[in-house]
Design an enzyme around this catalytic site. Structure first.
Site, PDB file in Angstrom:
ATOM      1  N   GLY A 113       0.828  -1.193   0.000  1.00  0.00           N
ATOM      2  CA  GLY A 113       0.000   0.000   0.000  1.00  0.00           C
ATOM      3  C   GLY A 113       0.868   1.251   0.000  1.00  0.00           C
ATOM      4  O   GLY A 113       2.028   1.219   0.415  1.00  0.00           O
ATOM      5  N   CYS A 114       0.304   2.358  -0.454  1.00  0.00           N
ATOM      6  CA  CYS A 114       1.101   3.580  -0.589  1.00  0.00           C
ATOM      7  C   CYS A 114       1.582   4.098   0.769  1.00  0.00           C
ATOM      8  O   CYS A 114       2.785   4.304   0.978  1.00  0.00           O
ATOM      9  CB  CYS A 114       0.316   4.645  -1.346  1.00  0.00           C
ATOM     10  SG  CYS A 114      -1.306   5.038  -0.675  1.00  0.00           S
ATOM     11  N   HIS A 115       0.679   4.318   1.726  1.00  0.00           N
ATOM     12  CA  HIS A 115       1.093   4.786   3.047  1.00  0.00           C
ATOM     13  C   HIS A 115       2.014   3.770   3.725  1.00  0.00           C
ATOM     14  O   HIS A 115       3.012   4.132   4.351  1.00  0.00           O
ATOM     15  CB  HIS A 115      -0.121   5.011   3.949  1.00  0.00           C
ATOM     16  CG  HIS A 115      -1.058   6.075   3.501  1.00  0.00           C
ATOM     17  ND1 HIS A 115      -0.752   7.417   3.576  1.00  0.00           N
ATOM     18  CD2 HIS A 115      -2.310   5.990   2.990  1.00  0.00           C
ATOM     19  CE1 HIS A 115      -1.783   8.126   3.131  1.00  0.00           C
ATOM     20  NE2 HIS A 115      -2.730   7.291   2.769  1.00  0.00           N
TER      21      HIS A 115
END
Length: 307
Positions: A113-115
């Protein structure tokens, strides 16, 4: 020549992957006509003909595609949340110890995931080195461009007239049940989920993840942090940067449109800021997916990336 199919090529992640791959001469893209893009038989056939299939889909649809490909030897690279903590899937963060070799041999890969990518990049080395305790109570503050919310959020931010609330940062995930938290625990060695504060900013792309530390949370010094990050992140995709030449500011937009990540350490011996800056669609999504595909194909992992 390698053959690639993007299942869900009209979403933001799929479009960025397609853009990067379209410029390459070592990859052939399989594409479905618009009228059969959601047809299970057509998708299954395309996956069967591909060496790698990217699943750029919502979680439920990604599980459906994975089921369609259950008997295929095609490498699946899922960019959704669906398989990130599934032990049958390799986690697509090559910078973790031993992960490059595992990814090179994997047939099922879950893209981070990005975060989570920024938090894992910051926390995992420190837990592994013993500088942060596994039971540490951490906080993660993360700025992201609005493209991370997909087409509905992009449309909302780019609509005219603009909603005045969109001119400022908009914090979300207020229930502390964000879907990235399970992988943020699973791949850092931590036993406690951080207090997570994601914020959408009025920029299309870019990301800045910050983990603050008090002196009591660090089993070492600032110099120890620099040494650990410098050893872990000498490139080619993630690099440790000991300082920022931005007149005392750190912009979340610095790496927008690019596929690398910059790790930084700021503050003093009493209060410390750990930072990771990258593009939510780059190392936070599409760039990471292409990096993982390159490893599967046994080529330089930076091929086709913009660093």
């Amino acid at each position: 020549m390698h053959t690639v199919f993007i299942d869900g090529s009209s979403g933001t992640t799929g479009l960025r992957i397609r853009e990067r791959l379209a410029a390459r001469r070592d990859v052939t893209l399989l594409e479905l006509a618009a009228e059969v893009r959601k047809d299970p038989a057509a998708r299954q056939d395309a996956m069967a003909r591909a060496d790698v299939a990217f699943l750029c889909l919502p979680d439920g649809a990604a599980r459906e595609s994975a089921a369609l490909a259950a008997d295929l030897d095609t490498v699946l690279l899922d960019t959704s949340t669906a398989h990130r903590t599934d032990p049958a899937w390799a986690y697509g963060f090559p910078e973790l110890p031993g992960q490059r070799s595992r990814l090179a041999a994997a047939r099922r890969i879950a893209n981070p995931g990005c975060h989570a990518s920024g938090f894992i990049a910051l926390a995992a080395p420190l837990v592994a080195a013993g500088l942060v305790a596994p039971d540490a109570a951490l906080t993660c503050f993360s700025l992201t461009g609005y493209s991370g919310g997909g087409k509905p959020m992009i449309a909302a931010y780019e609509a005219a007239p603009a909603d005045p609330l969109f001119r400022g940062g908009r914090q979300y995930g207020l229930s502390q049940a964000h879907k990235h938290l399970p992988e943020m625990l699973a791949f850092t060695g931590l036993r406690r989920a951080p207090v997570f504060c994601p914020v959408v900013v009025p920029d299309y792309a870019g990301m800045e993840v910050t983990v603050p530390l008090f002196r009591e949370q660090l089993r070492g010094t600032l110099h120890d942090l620099w040494e650990v990050y410098d050893a872990w992140y000498a490139g080619p995709v993630i690099r440790f940067c000991p300082g920022a030449d931005e007149a005392g500011f750190l912009s979340s937009a610095k790496y927008a449109g690019r596929d690398g990540m910059e790790i930084g350490v700021y503050g003093n011996e009493e209060r410390i800021l750990l930072t990771a800056r990258y593009d939510n669609l780059g190392k936070g999504a599409s760039g990471a997916a292409i990096q993982n595909m390159n490893l599967v194909f046994g080529m330089d992992e930076t091929t086709g990336l913009r660093l």
